[in-house]
Motif scaffolding. Structure first.
Motif, PDB file in Angstrom:
ATOM      1  N   VAL A  42      40.565  34.569 -35.349  1.00 60.03           N
ATOM      2  CA  VAL A  42      41.559  33.596 -35.813  1.00 60.03           C
ATOM      3  C   VAL A  42      42.672  34.381 -36.477  1.00 60.03           C
ATOM      4  CG1 VAL A  42      41.958  31.628 -37.337  1.00 60.03           C
ATOM      5  CG2 VAL A  42      39.772  31.861 -36.167  1.00 60.03           C
ATOM      6  N   PHE A  43      43.907  33.951 -36.248  1.00 65.96           N
ATOM      7  CA  PHE A  43      45.044  34.667 -36.809  1.00 65.96           C
ATOM      8  C   PHE A  43      45.995  33.679 -37.496  1.00 65.96           C
ATOM      9  CE2 PHE A  43      45.607  33.797 -32.309  1.00 65.96           C
ATOM     10  CZ  PHE A  43      46.811  33.107 -32.275  1.00 65.96           C
ATOM     11  N   PRO A  44      46.761  34.168 -38.489  1.00 67.32           N
ATOM     12  CA  PRO A  44      47.686  33.290 -39.199  1.00 67.32           C
ATOM     13  C   PRO A  44      48.819  32.812 -38.293  1.00 67.32           C
ATOM     14  CG  PRO A  44      47.440  35.422 -40.323  1.00 67.32           C
ATOM     15  CD  PRO A  44      46.763  35.538 -39.004  1.00 67.32           C
ATOM     16  N   GLU A  45      49.309  31.634 -38.557  1.00 67.27           N
ATOM     17  CA  GLU A  45      50.461  31.130 -37.813  1.00 67.27           C
ATOM     18  C   GLU A  45      51.699  31.944 -38.159  1.00 67.27           C
ATOM     19  OE1 GLU A  45      51.271  26.950 -37.813  1.00 67.27           O
ATOM     20  OE2 GLU A  45      49.134  26.447 -37.895  1.00 67.27           O
ATOM     21  N   SER A  48      54.207  37.170 -34.410  1.00 66.15           N
ATOM     22  CA  SER A  48      54.656  37.377 -33.030  1.00 66.15           C
ATOM     23  C   SER A  48      53.445  37.728 -32.179  1.00 66.15           C
ATOM     24  CB  SER A  48      55.672  38.520 -32.971  1.00 66.15           C
ATOM     25  OG  SER A  48      55.022  39.764 -33.222  1.00 66.15           O
ATOM     26  N   ASN A  49      53.607  37.674 -30.864  1.00 58.37           N
ATOM     27  CA  ASN A  49      52.494  38.004 -29.965  1.00 58.37           C
ATOM     28  C   ASN A  49      51.956  39.403 -30.217  1.00 58.37           C
ATOM     29  OD1 ASN A  49      52.854  35.493 -28.816  1.00 58.37           O
ATOM     30  ND2 ASN A  49      53.985  36.244 -27.047  1.00 58.37           N
ATOM     31  N   VAL A  50      52.858  40.364 -30.397  1.00 56.43           N
ATOM     32  CA  VAL A  50      52.439  41.750 -30.661  1.00 56.43           C
ATOM     33  C   VAL A  50      51.680  41.822 -31.983  1.00 56.43           C
ATOM     34  CG1 VAL A  50      53.307  44.050 -31.257  1.00 56.43           C
ATOM     35  CG2 VAL A  50      54.209  42.866 -29.253  1.00 56.43           C
ATOM     36  N   GLU A  51      52.175  41.113 -32.997  1.00 57.77           N
ATOM     37  CA  GLU A  51      51.507  41.114 -34.301  1.00 57.77           C
ATOM     38  C   GLU A  51      50.120  40.494 -34.218  1.00 57.77           C
ATOM     39  OE1 GLU A  51      55.409  40.826 -37.272  1.00 57.77           O
ATOM     40  OE2 GLU A  51      54.550  38.996 -36.435  1.00 57.77           O
ATOM     41  N   VAL A  52      49.947  39.476 -33.358  1.00 54.90           N
ATOM     42  CA  VAL A  52      48.631  38.850 -33.189  1.00 54.90           C
ATOM     43  C   VAL A  52      47.621  39.873 -32.660  1.00 54.90           C
ATOM     44  CG1 VAL A  52      47.297  37.171 -31.821  1.00 54.90           C
ATOM     45  CG2 VAL A  52      49.460  36.484 -32.879  1.00 54.90           C
ATOM     46  N   ALA A  53      47.990  40.603 -31.613  1.00 51.26           N
ATOM     47  CA  ALA A  53      47.079  41.589 -31.021  1.00 51.26           C
ATOM     48  C   ALA A  53      46.706  42.671 -32.043  1.00 51.26           C
ATOM     49  CB  ALA A  53      47.712  42.221 -29.780  1.00 51.26           C
ATOM     50  N   SER A  57      42.907  43.350 -33.833  1.00 49.16           N
ATOM     51  CA  SER A  57      42.213  44.640 -33.739  1.00 49.16           C
ATOM     52  C   SER A  57      41.922  45.189 -35.142  1.00 49.16           C
ATOM     53  CB  SER A  57      42.999  45.651 -32.899  1.00 49.16           C
ATOM     54  OG  SER A  57      44.059  46.223 -33.615  1.00 49.16           O
ATOM     55  N   GLU A  58      42.846  44.975 -36.086  1.00 50.92           N
ATOM     56  CA  GLU A  58      42.607  45.422 -37.471  1.00 50.92           C
ATOM     57  C   GLU A  58      41.511  44.586 -38.136  1.00 50.92           C
ATOM     58  OE1 GLU A  58      46.461  45.481 -39.416  1.00 50.92           O
ATOM     59  OE2 GLU A  58      46.735  47.574 -38.814  1.00 50.92           O
ATOM     60  N   LEU A  59      41.484  43.305 -37.809  1.00 46.93           N
ATOM     61  CA  LEU A  59      40.433  42.425 -38.340  1.00 46.93           C
ATOM     62  C   LEU A  59      39.065  42.931 -37.885  1.00 46.93           C
ATOM     63  CD1 LEU A  59      40.117  39.723 -39.938  1.00 46.93           C
ATOM     64  CD2 LEU A  59      40.114  38.566 -37.719  1.00 46.93           C
TER      65      LEU A  59
END
Length: 195
Positions: A42-45, A48-53, A57-59
């Motif tokens: 799950v990622f914060p709203e 950007s798409n790049v930031e999501v990926a 991976s950091e999570l």
């Protein structure tokens, strides 16, 4: 060659993906598979798409942070997302969801972005690689055949480029093929050499 350069490290691939393991093995890296239970993807709203990926991976790397302290362990985590415009397509929950995803991708260009984190005792680096993929117009029969026979429920965007749907459906890619399979090995190789 790379196995000698990295011989001081105990490398752990924190992924259950057999495709990632195969690619890392073919790169010449000696590693073991991390067996920790995964985190909820799950990622914060507002990312950007790049930031999501990268975030995902950091999570995944965060659950190994205590394990690498004062050790020679090097943990590699990654997450691949499929993006149609600003919509992030994750893994399909069931057959209907997979068919819906592939119907959306049919006849369009989408992005496949993989975020990768390399975590060591005193250092962490995260990067991403993006590949553009163009699907032909897929018929509903082609989509249903693929979903029924390949059951792509563990794959972002409901497809594997190396499978039947990739062979018959993908017209063009711009960027790394291996990134779409799940691991941008060229970039990972150069980052491991710098690590």
């Amino acid at each position: 060659m790379i196995s000698e350069i990295l011989s001081e490290y105990e490398i752990i691939l924190a992924s259950k993906s057999p495709r990632r393991a195969q690619l890392l093995r073919e790169l010449g890296v000696q590693f073991t598979i991390g067996n920790k239970e995964g985190v909820e993807e799950v990622f914060p709203e507002g990312l950007s798409n790049v930031e999501v990926a990268k975030y995902l991976s950091e999570l995944k790397a965060s659950i190994y942070e205590n394990d690498v302290v004062d050790t020679n362990k090097l943990v590699i985590t990654s997450d691949t997302i499929v993006c149609l415009g600003n919509e992030v397509l994750g893994k399909p929950g069931d057959k209907a969801h997979a068919i819906e995803m592939l119907s959306k991708l049919s006849g369009k260009q989408h992005s496949v972005i993989t975020g990768v984190t390399i975590l060591g005792s005193n250092k962490k680096t995260t990067f991403s690689v993006e590949t553009k993929v163009n699907f032909k117009d897929l018929t509903i029969d082609e989509i249903e055949y693929y979903v029924d026979h390949y059951k792509p429920y563990d794959k972002a965007g409901a497809y594997g480029i190396q499978e039947w749907i990739g062979m018959i459906g993908i017209e063009k890619i711009e960027g790394s093929y291996f990134n779409v399979v799940g691991l941008p090995v060229k970039k990972l190789y150069s980052e491991l050499l710098k690590f």
